[in-house]
Design an enzyme around this catalytic site. Structure first.
Site, PDB file in Angstrom:
ATOM      1  N   GLY A  33       0.811  -1.389  -0.238  1.00 28.07           N
ATOM      2  CA  GLY A  33       0.100   0.119  -0.264  1.00 28.07           C
ATOM      3  C   GLY A  33       0.897   1.371   0.092  1.00 28.07           C
ATOM      4  O   GLY A  33       0.362   2.169  -0.107  1.00 28.07           O
ATOM      5  N   ARG A  89      -9.893  23.703   6.608  1.00 25.06           N
ATOM      6  CA  ARG A  89     -10.734  24.215   7.407  1.00 25.06           C
ATOM      7  C   ARG A  89     -10.549  23.853   9.020  1.00 25.06           C
ATOM      8  O   ARG A  89     -11.147  24.511   9.754  1.00 25.06           O
ATOM      9  CB  ARG A  89     -12.168  23.408   7.031  1.00 25.06           C
ATOM     10  CG  ARG A  89     -12.706  23.933   5.715  1.00 25.06           C
ATOM     11  CD  ARG A  89     -14.088  23.305   5.468  1.00 25.06           C
ATOM     12  NE  ARG A  89     -13.800  22.031   4.879  1.00 25.06           N
ATOM     13  CZ  ARG A  89     -14.625  21.067   4.429  1.00 25.06           C
ATOM     14  NH1 ARG A  89     -16.146  21.472   4.589  1.00 25.06           N
ATOM     15  NH2 ARG A  89     -14.248  19.957   3.796  1.00 25.06           N
ATOM     16  N   LYS A 183     -27.898  35.176   9.389  1.00 25.48           N
ATOM     17  CA  LYS A 183     -28.360  34.224  10.091  1.00 25.48           C
ATOM     18  C   LYS A 183     -28.870  34.449  11.278  1.00 25.48           C
ATOM     19  O   LYS A 183     -28.169  35.226  12.280  1.00 25.48           O
ATOM     20  CB  LYS A 183     -27.598  32.920  10.200  1.00 25.48           C
ATOM     21  CG  LYS A 183     -27.292  32.347   9.042  1.00 25.48           C
ATOM     22  CD  LYS A 183     -26.348  30.976   9.352  1.00 25.48           C
ATOM     23  CE  LYS A 183     -25.837  30.173   7.718  1.00 25.48           C
ATOM     24  NZ  LYS A 183     -25.088  29.183   8.147  1.00 25.48           N
ATOM     25  N   ARG A 185     -31.076  33.665  15.127  1.00 24.95           N
ATOM     26  CA  ARG A 185     -31.509  32.525  15.711  1.00 24.95           C
ATOM     27  C   ARG A 185     -32.926  33.181  16.292  1.00 24.95           C
ATOM     28  O   ARG A 185     -32.962  34.152  17.068  1.00 24.95           O
ATOM     29  CB  ARG A 185     -30.597  32.268  16.941  1.00 24.95           C
ATOM     30  CG  ARG A 185     -31.111  31.098  17.801  1.00 24.95           C
ATOM     31  CD  ARG A 185     -30.066  30.489  18.632  1.00 24.95           C
ATOM     32  NE  ARG A 185     -29.047  29.743  17.834  1.00 24.95           N
ATOM     33  CZ  ARG A 185     -28.967  28.528  17.323  1.00 24.95           C
ATOM     34  NH1 ARG A 185     -30.393  27.818  17.390  1.00 24.95           N
ATOM     35  NH2 ARG A 185     -28.206  28.209  16.689  1.00 24.95           N
ATOM     36  N   ASP A 209     -19.905  30.259  -2.817  1.00 23.54           N
ATOM     37  CA  ASP A 209     -19.201  29.826  -1.793  1.00 23.54           C
ATOM     38  C   ASP A 209     -17.736  29.376  -2.053  1.00 23.54           C
ATOM     39  O   ASP A 209     -17.613  29.152  -3.382  1.00 23.54           O
ATOM     40  CB  ASP A 209     -19.814  29.022  -0.964  1.00 23.54           C
ATOM     41  CG  ASP A 209     -19.787  29.186   0.410  1.00 23.54           C
ATOM     42  OD1 ASP A 209     -18.959  29.773   0.865  1.00 23.54           O
ATOM     43  OD2 ASP A 209     -20.252  28.514   1.246  1.00 23.54           O
ATOM     44  N   GLY A 216     -26.424  21.763   2.543  1.00 26.84           N
ATOM     45  CA  GLY A 216     -27.809  22.082   3.212  1.00 26.84           C
ATOM     46  C   GLY A 216     -27.940  23.648   3.296  1.00 26.84           C
ATOM     47  O   GLY A 216     -29.049  24.118   3.157  1.00 26.84           O
ATOM     48  N   THR A 217     -26.775  24.503   3.153  1.00 30.37           N
ATOM     49  CA  THR A 217     -27.050  25.839   3.236  1.00 30.37           C
ATOM     50  C   THR A 217     -27.584  26.262   2.051  1.00 30.37           C
ATOM     51  O   THR A 217     -28.439  27.116   1.859  1.00 30.37           O
ATOM     52  CB  THR A 217     -25.544  26.436   3.614  1.00 30.37           C
ATOM     53  OG1 THR A 217     -25.125  26.300   5.086  1.00 30.37           O
ATOM     54  CG2 THR A 217     -25.674  28.059   3.529  1.00 30.37           C
TER      55      THR A 217
END
Length: 285
Positions: A33, A89, A183, A185, A209, A216-217
Site C-alpha cells: 500500500g 478548514r 443568520k 436565531r 461559496d 444544506g445551506t
C-alpha cells in the site's frame, strides 16, 4: 514544466491543449500500500501540480515524495500548485489538545517547496504558515465568465458575511449588485436566513461559496429566495467537496449548480487551468 501528481491528472488534457510542458513521472503503489514515485526527467525548476481531495492523506504523502525525488534529481527551485488544499478548514484550536492541521501540512510541504499556490483557500490568513512564498488565487473571473450569459438583472449573494468578499469579486467582474445572507436565531432550535439589503424579487440570483459539502445551506438559501420571489437561482463554489447525494439534492432546488475543476465532479464545469498556465509562463524552466 509540470510534474503532475494523482490529484492533477484530471487537468492534464486541458493543460496539454494549452501548450503545457511535462516532466515524466512514475507513480505506483507497493503491494503493502505504500506509494512509489520516480522522476524520469531532469532540470533546475519545476511546477508540481496536485489537488488534495479524497483520499487526502495519500495525496499529501505523494507530494512529499515528489518533492524529495525532485530535490534528489537536482532540481533547485520548486513551485507547488494545490488547487484544493486539504485540511484548510482545520485552522484553529476549538478543543484543548487539537492541532492546527493546516499549519502542520503547510510547514511540512515547505521542507521541499519554495512557493505554494492555492485556489480560494478557506482562510487566506493560514498561508502565513507556509515558510516560503504563498499565494491565494481567485476563481472569481472564471466563475463570472461561466455565468455572465445566464444572469439577467442578476444579483450575487454570499451564504454568510464571511464569504462576502468572494461574492463581491464575482459581482464586480460582472458589474452586478451583491450582498450576503444573515443568520438569526429565533429559538433554541431554529435559525432563519435572510438576504441583507437587497431585493431579489423578479431577479436571477447566483449564490457563491468556497466549499460545498452537504449542500444544506445552499438548499435552504434557495428555498428562501424562491419565497422572496427570485427568478432563476444558480449555485457555484470553488471546491465541490460533495457528500453522498449532495449534487442531486442541490440540483433539485436550483436552476443549475456549477463548480470549478479543482476537484473532479459531475458539475465541475468551470476551469481554473488558464490561471495555472499563467504560473508556467512566469516560471521559465
Amino acid at each position: 514544466m509540470f510534474v503532475v501528481g494523482s490529484g492533477g491528472v484530471h487537468l492534464v488534457d486541458e493543460l496539454r491543449s494549452l501548450g503545457a510542458n511535462f516532466i515524466d513521472v512514475e507513480i505506483k503503489r507497493f503491494p503493502d500500500g505504500e506509494k512509489y514515485v520516480r522522476i524520469a526527467g531532469s532540470g533546475e525548476r519545476a511546477i508540481v501540480l496536485s489537488s488534495t481531495f479524497y483520499p487526502q492523506d495519500e495525496k499529501i504523502i505523494e507530494l512529499l515524495l515528489l518533492g524529495d525525488a525532485l530535490r534528489e534529481r537536482g532540481f533547485e527551485y520548486l513551485r507547488l500548485v494545490v488547487p484544493y488544499f486539504a485540511y484548510s478548514r482545520q485552522d484553529r484550536v476549538t478543543k484543548e489538545g487539537e492541532p492546527i492541521s493546516v499549519r502542520a501540512i503547510m510547514r511540512t510541504l515547505g521542507l521541499y517547496y519554495d512557493e505554494l499556490y492555492v485556489f480560494d483557500i478557506h482562510n487566506p490568513e493560514t498561508l502565513r504558515y507556509f515558510p516560503g512564498k504563498a499565494v491565494n488565487l481567485s476563481p472569481a473571473k472564471a466563475i463570472g465568465n461561466y455565468f455572465k450569459e445566464k444572469l439577467e438583472n442578476g444579483v450575487i449573494l454570499a451564504p454568510d458575511h464571511g464569504a462576502l468578499g468572494r461574492a463581491k469579486a464575482v459581482a464586480e467582474f460582472l458589474g452586478l449588485e451583491y450582498s450576503h445572507f444573515e443568520k438569526r436565531r429565533v429559538s433554541p432550535t431554529e435559525v432563519k436566513m435572510y438576504p441583507v439589503d437587497v431585493n431579489v424579487r423578479g431577479r436571477d440570483v447566483l449564490i457563491v461559496d468556497d466549499i460545498i459539502s452537504t449542500g444544506g445551506t445552499m438548499i435552504k438559501a434557495a428555498s428562501l429566495l424562491k419565497k422572496l420571489g427570485a427568478e432563476k437561482i444558480y449555485v457555484s463554489a470553488t471546491h465541490g467537496v460533495f457528500s453522498e447525494g449532495a449534487i442531486e439534492r442541490i440540483s433539485k432546488a436550483v436552476e443549475e449548480i456549477a463548480v470549478t475543476n479543482t476537484i473532479p465532479t459531475p458539475v465541475s464545469k468551470i476551469s481554473i487551468v488558464p490561471e495555472i498556465m499563467k504560473l508556467e509562463a512566469s516560471h521559465i524552466v
